[in-house]
Design a protein around this motif. Structure first.
Motif, short mmCIF file in Angstrom:
data_model
loop_
_atom_site.label_atom_id
_atom_site.label_comp_id
_atom_site.label_asym_id
_atom_site.label_seq_id
_atom_site.Cartn_x
_atom_site.Cartn_y
_atom_site.Cartn_z
N GLN A 51 52.38 46.51 4.01
CA GLN A 51 53.49 45.55 4.01
C GLN A 51 52.95 44.12 3.99
O GLN A 51 53.50 43.26 3.30
CB GLN A 51 54.34 45.78 5.25
CG GLN A 51 55.60 44.97 5.30
CD GLN A 51 56.43 45.28 6.54
OE1 GLN A 51 56.04 46.07 7.39
NE2 GLN A 51 57.56 44.63 6.65
N LYS A 54 51.93 43.01 0.53
CA LYS A 54 53.08 42.68 -0.32
C LYS A 54 53.65 41.30 0.00
O LYS A 54 54.09 40.58 -0.89
CB LYS A 54 54.20 43.71 -0.13
CG LYS A 54 53.96 45.03 -0.80
CD LYS A 54 55.18 45.90 -0.60
CE LYS A 54 54.89 47.34 -0.89
NZ LYS A 54 56.03 48.21 -0.58
N LYS A 55 53.64 40.94 1.29
CA LYS A 55 54.31 39.71 1.74
C LYS A 55 53.43 38.46 1.69
O LYS A 55 53.94 37.36 1.78
CB LYS A 55 54.83 39.89 3.17
CG LYS A 55 55.98 40.87 3.24
CD LYS A 55 56.56 40.92 4.63
CE LYS A 55 57.80 41.79 4.65
NZ LYS A 55 58.46 41.73 5.95
#
Length: 64
Positions: A51, A54-55
């Motif tokens: 995650q 991705k961020k």
């Protein structure tokens, strides 16, 4: 997709800013999860590595 290389004590910019208004985060722990600390208010967040990858938008300051 280009893989971003980041290490402990790097300062990164995320796609969304923190509610305090700051968009600079310092990586303070790495493993399967990554703990980042807001440079504005000091709040820390634990995010799964996938995650986090991705961020993340870009690396602002590399650790020495």
């Amino acid at each position: 997709m280009v893989e971003k290389h980041f290490e402990i004590n790097d300062v990164v910019q995320m796609k969304k800013q923190h509610p305090c208004g700051e968009n600079r985060w310092k990586i303070i722990r790495m493993g399967m999860d990554i703990r980042i600390k807001c440079e504005g208010c000091g709040h820390s967040v634990l995010i799964p590595r996938k995650q986090f990858e991705k961020k993340i938008k870009k690396i602002l300051d590399k650790a020495e």
